[in-house]
Design an enzyme around this catalytic site. Structure first.
Site, PDB file in Angstrom:
ATOM      1  N   LYS A   1       0.774  -1.089   0.105  1.00 18.23           N
ATOM      2  CA  LYS A   1       0.045  -0.148  -0.056  1.00 18.23           C
ATOM      3  C   LYS A   1       0.737   1.262   0.082  1.00 18.23           C
ATOM      4  O   LYS A   1       1.415   1.760   1.064  1.00 18.23           O
ATOM      5  CB  LYS A   1      -0.792   0.019   1.112  1.00 18.23           C
TER       6      LYS A   1
ATOM      7  N   GLU B   1       9.805   0.965  10.417  1.00 21.28           N
ATOM      8  CA  GLU B   1      10.915   2.093  10.025  1.00 21.28           C
ATOM      9  C   GLU B   1      10.402   3.360  10.003  1.00 21.28           C
ATOM     10  O   GLU B   1       9.433   3.762   9.195  1.00 21.28           O
ATOM     11  CB  GLU B   1      11.387   1.943   8.540  1.00 21.28           C
TER      12      GLU B   1
ATOM     13  N   CYS C   1      13.990  10.502   6.006  1.00 20.56           N
ATOM     14  CA  CYS C   1      13.903  10.000   7.350  1.00 20.56           C
ATOM     15  C   CYS C   1      15.400  10.272   8.285  1.00 20.56           C
ATOM     16  O   CYS C   1      15.193  10.422   9.248  1.00 20.56           O
ATOM     17  CB  CYS C   1      13.363   8.460   7.424  1.00 20.56           C
TER      18      CYS C   1
ATOM     19  N   GLU D   1      10.471  16.092  14.497  1.00 18.69           N
ATOM     20  CA  GLU D   1      10.966  15.954  13.368  1.00 18.69           C
ATOM     21  C   GLU D   1      10.055  17.030  12.549  1.00 18.69           C
ATOM     22  O   GLU D   1       9.019  17.053  12.557  1.00 18.69           O
ATOM     23  CB  GLU D   1      10.597  14.438  12.910  1.00 18.69           C
TER      24      GLU D   1
HETATM   25  P1  NAD Z   1       2.562   8.324   7.582  1.00 15.51           P
HETATM   26  O1  NAD Z   1       2.741   7.966   8.707  1.00 15.51           O
HETATM   27  O2  NAD Z   1       1.518   9.583   7.542  1.00 15.51           O
HETATM   28  O3  NAD Z   1       1.856   7.508   6.335  1.00 15.51           O
HETATM   29  C1  NAD Z   1       2.856   6.504   5.954  1.00 15.51           C
HETATM   30  C2  NAD Z   1       1.745   5.154   5.344  1.00 15.51           C
HETATM   31  O4  NAD Z   1       1.033   5.024   6.451  1.00 15.51           O
HETATM   32  C3  NAD Z   1       0.954   5.870   4.218  1.00 15.51           C
HETATM   33  O5  NAD Z   1       0.952   4.949   3.110  1.00 15.51           O
HETATM   34  C4  NAD Z   1      -0.285   6.144   4.967  1.00 15.51           C
HETATM   35  O6  NAD Z   1      -1.345   6.173   4.129  1.00 15.51           O
HETATM   36  C5  NAD Z   1      -0.319   4.686   5.947  1.00 15.51           C
HETATM   37  N1  NAD Z   1      -1.446   5.107   6.840  1.00 15.51           N
HETATM   38  C6  NAD Z   1      -1.887   5.990   7.436  1.00 15.51           C
HETATM   39  N2  NAD Z   1      -2.720   5.847   8.444  1.00 15.51           N
HETATM   40  C7  NAD Z   1      -2.845   4.149   8.473  1.00 15.51           C
HETATM   41  C8  NAD Z   1      -3.411   3.079   9.097  1.00 15.51           C
HETATM   42  N3  NAD Z   1      -4.465   3.586  10.145  1.00 15.51           N
HETATM   43  N4  NAD Z   1      -3.235   1.956   9.057  1.00 15.51           N
HETATM   44  C9  NAD Z   1      -2.269   1.630   8.105  1.00 15.51           C
HETATM   45  N5  NAD Z   1      -1.725   2.296   7.315  1.00 15.51           N
HETATM   46  C10 NAD Z   1      -1.679   3.870   7.528  1.00 15.51           C
HETATM   47  O7  NAD Z   1       3.827   8.921   7.196  1.00 15.51           O
HETATM   48  P2  NAD Z   1       4.234   9.900   5.869  1.00 15.51           P
HETATM   49  O8  NAD Z   1       3.889  11.292   6.086  1.00 15.51           O
HETATM   50  O9  NAD Z   1       3.689   9.287   4.750  1.00 15.51           O
HETATM   51  O10 NAD Z   1       5.728   9.816   5.563  1.00 15.51           O
HETATM   52  C11 NAD Z   1       6.634  10.700   6.349  1.00 15.51           C
HETATM   53  C12 NAD Z   1       7.128   9.908   7.613  1.00 15.51           C
HETATM   54  O11 NAD Z   1       7.765   8.764   7.241  1.00 15.51           O
HETATM   55  C13 NAD Z   1       8.251  10.377   8.397  1.00 15.51           C
HETATM   56  O12 NAD Z   1       8.132  10.647   9.714  1.00 15.51           O
HETATM   57  C14 NAD Z   1       9.581   9.951   8.086  1.00 15.51           C
HETATM   58  O13 NAD Z   1      10.564  10.206   8.862  1.00 15.51           O
HETATM   59  C15 NAD Z   1       9.059   8.497   7.908  1.00 15.51           C
HETATM   60  N6  NAD Z   1       9.956   7.868   6.844  1.00 15.51           N
HETATM   61  C16 NAD Z   1      10.802   6.988   7.628  1.00 15.51           C
HETATM   62  C17 NAD Z   1      11.769   6.012   6.915  1.00 15.51           C
HETATM   63  C18 NAD Z   1      12.785   5.229   7.484  1.00 15.51           C
HETATM   64  O14 NAD Z   1      13.209   4.152   7.014  1.00 15.51           O
HETATM   65  N7  NAD Z   1      12.809   5.264   8.774  1.00 15.51           N
HETATM   66  C19 NAD Z   1      11.676   6.267   5.369  1.00 15.51           C
HETATM   67  C20 NAD Z   1      10.933   7.352   4.959  1.00 15.51           C
HETATM   68  C21 NAD Z   1      10.128   7.857   5.554  1.00 15.51           C
END
Ligand code: NAD
Length: 515
Positions: free
Chosen positions: A194, A269, A303, A407
């Protein structure tokens, strides 16, 4: 035929043209080799560089999830029964096809997310590398024979979980799609991915290419849609063996808790607030280049971004000046121009969030050290309506500033001075995150001492941001648990089964234990 970047300027029209050319069926659920539109609420996508709408698609909801999972359960059974040498050959072919299609994937990624083309090209090449690397492991996943008392042959097998659900964020959609699918596929699982609702296009194209490269139906399905509908349904369905999640801390926790309620384990992650520590004995020009790349590549939507710059007091002002000068020279502009180094903020909510965080940091006493006006090429042209944030260096971000622990996920670095090694380590460890960090020094003992003392899953000495699929990557603390690269990740995507067989007919093979 896919248009070339040379003929295009970023914006809604371009994003639409590229999308229609590469994915003529539009955005929908990819399963069994085809794309099927959903019928739920409409999700509208806008071009980051101009803010213009370029497409919309229907969230597929529970029905889409059910269809994808039914297909994946069958795909998982078929894939697990496929000889590992055959799996390896198919994944090598996926790597080859992705490599051959890298330019098309990069253009699609850049046009639909606003990520600079040069970054998208590098990330597309990395995805080919991921499939190549794990193809190499697919026929080398072995168990052990274990000596035990008595007359037994006892051995272990590594068994795939079945269906692995991968959930990815919007900042690096193609990269994270490869990152979270190549390893579980190599281990014999089916993957349902997803992508972020904001950035589904390149993941759909990746799945199409994998299918064309010979990945059987049902082995790699993609369900674009909202987290609250598709994400929630996928992570709480008992047909799923494991969930790997990349995203923010609050969502990661929600996903882990919901999955645990129905007994599904997770790999998380999550975010970071990584410290980039510069000592006075460092090569300051290299360190300044490193500090720029650490925070401003990807416009800070990374990230591992080096979002906290800790600088030894004796060189603090000199070093900040070097960083500010370099920040002022970064090329902001049309993401499709290969010379562009910093692009816009990918999503509208993130643009609002980054803007608010800069205001909060200033209100907490930080001092703005970089430019305040957008380059003329952006300010007066078609890009003027885009989601632009200038590379931002804020000085005097002390322990009480909101930017010390929150962050931002944008091109914003908070700097502060330190006096001693111990103080630098204490500041670096002063958040609940633990994703990455770096130290710049010419003192080898100090370099290793700091590397050992900072709590982080990845740490660089006199460098920043290098990662490779062969090397474990993941977080400490709030940055997550489990690892998503390196050979060890094959343990995340398999379960160990122990098999016992008596090797002599005499004696009882039935011990009286009630374990
Ligand atoms: P987010 O947590 O808002 O969303 C991530 C994913 O989760 C999306 O696909 C979203 O649709 C899905 N999601 C949202 N609610 C959900 C639920 N209730 N159940 C299941 N899935 C759900 O994050 P974002 O804004 O898309 O990305 C930014 C964040 O990602 C930042 O905090 C960043 O640091 C982190 N990130 C971490 C890494 C890593 O490797 N550690 C890499 C890239 C991004």
């Amino acid at each position: 035929m896919t248009p070339t970047a040379a003929t295009m300027t970023s914006g809604g029209t371009t994003a639409r043209t590229v999308l229609e050319s590469v994915l003529p069926s539009g955005i929908g659920v990819f399963l069994d080799g085809g794309i099927h539109p959903g019928s739920g609420v409409q999700v509208t996508l806008t071009a980051a560089a101009t803010g213009e709408t370029f497409t919309s698609y229907a969230d597929p909801g529970r029905a889409g999830v059910d269809a994808a999972l039914a297909s994946s359960v069958a795909g998982a059974a078929h894939w697990a029964a496929t000889n590992p040498f055959e799996r390896a050959a198919i994944l090598r072919n996926v790597a080859r096809v992705v490599e051959e299609s890298a330019e098309e994937l990069a253009l699609l990624e850049s046009a639909t997310t606003g990520k600079p083309l040069r970054d998208a090209r590098a990330e597309a090449a990395k995805v080919a590398e991921m499939f190549g690397y794990y193809a190499g492991w697919a026929d080398k996943i072995t168990g052990q024979t274990i000596p035990v008392p008595g007359n037994w042959l006892t051995y272990t097998q590594r068994v795939p979980w079945g269906v692995v659900v991968a959930i990815t964020p919007w900042n690096a959609p193609l990269f994270t799609a490869g990152w979270n699918s190549a390893a579980p596929l190599a281990a014999g699982n089916a993957v349902v991915l997803k992508p972020s609702e904001f950035t589904p296009a390149s993941t759909l194209r990746l799945a199409q290419l994998a299918s064309q490269a010979g990945l059987p139906d049902g082995v790699f399905n993609v369900v674009p849609g909202l987290g609250s509908s598709v994400g929630a349904a996928l992570t709480t369905d008992q047909r799923v063996g494991k969930v790997s999640f990349i995203g923010s801390v609050p969502t990661g926790r929600r996903v882990a808790a919901a999955a645990a309620e129905v007994g599904i384990p997770t790999v998380l992650e999550l975010g970071g607030k990584s410290a980039n520590i510069v000592f006075a004995d460092a090569d300051l020009d290299r360190a300044a280049d490193g500090a720029i790349s650490a925070i401003f590549s990807g416009a800070g939507q990374s990230c591992v971004a080096g979002s906290r710059l800790l600088v030894q007091r004796s060189i603090y002002e000199d070093f900040l000046q070097r960083v500010a000068e370099r920040a002022g020279k970064l090329q902001l502009g049309d993401p499709l121009q290969p010379t562009t180094e910093v692009g816009p903020i990918i999503t509208a909510p993130q643009y609002q969030a980054v803007s608010a965080r800069i205001r909060d940091g200033l209100a907490d006493g930080a001092d703005l050290r970089t430019g305040t006006a957008l380059p003329a090429a952006i300010a007066s042209g078609p890009l003027a309506t885009g989601r632009w944030i200038l590379p931002t260096l804020l000085a005097g971000v002390g322990p009480d500033n909101i930017l010390e622990t929150t962050e931002v996920f944008g091109p914003v670095v908070g700097a502060d001075a330190f006096d001693t090694e111990e103080e630098a380590i204490r500041r670096a460890n002063g958040t609940r995150f633990g994703l990455a960090g770096a130290v710049w020094t010419d003192n080898v003992s100090r370099a290793h001492h700091v590397a050992g003392a900072v709590k982080a899953g990845t740490f660089w000495i006199n460098s920043y941001k290098t990662i490779h699929v062969a090397v474990p990557f993941g977080g400490f603390g709030d940055s997550g648990h489990g690892r998503s690269s390196g050979p060890g990740v094959l343990d995340e995507y398999t379960q160990t089964k122990a098999v016992w067989v008596p090797t002599q007919a005499s004696g009882s093979p039935f011990p009286s234990l009630s374990y």
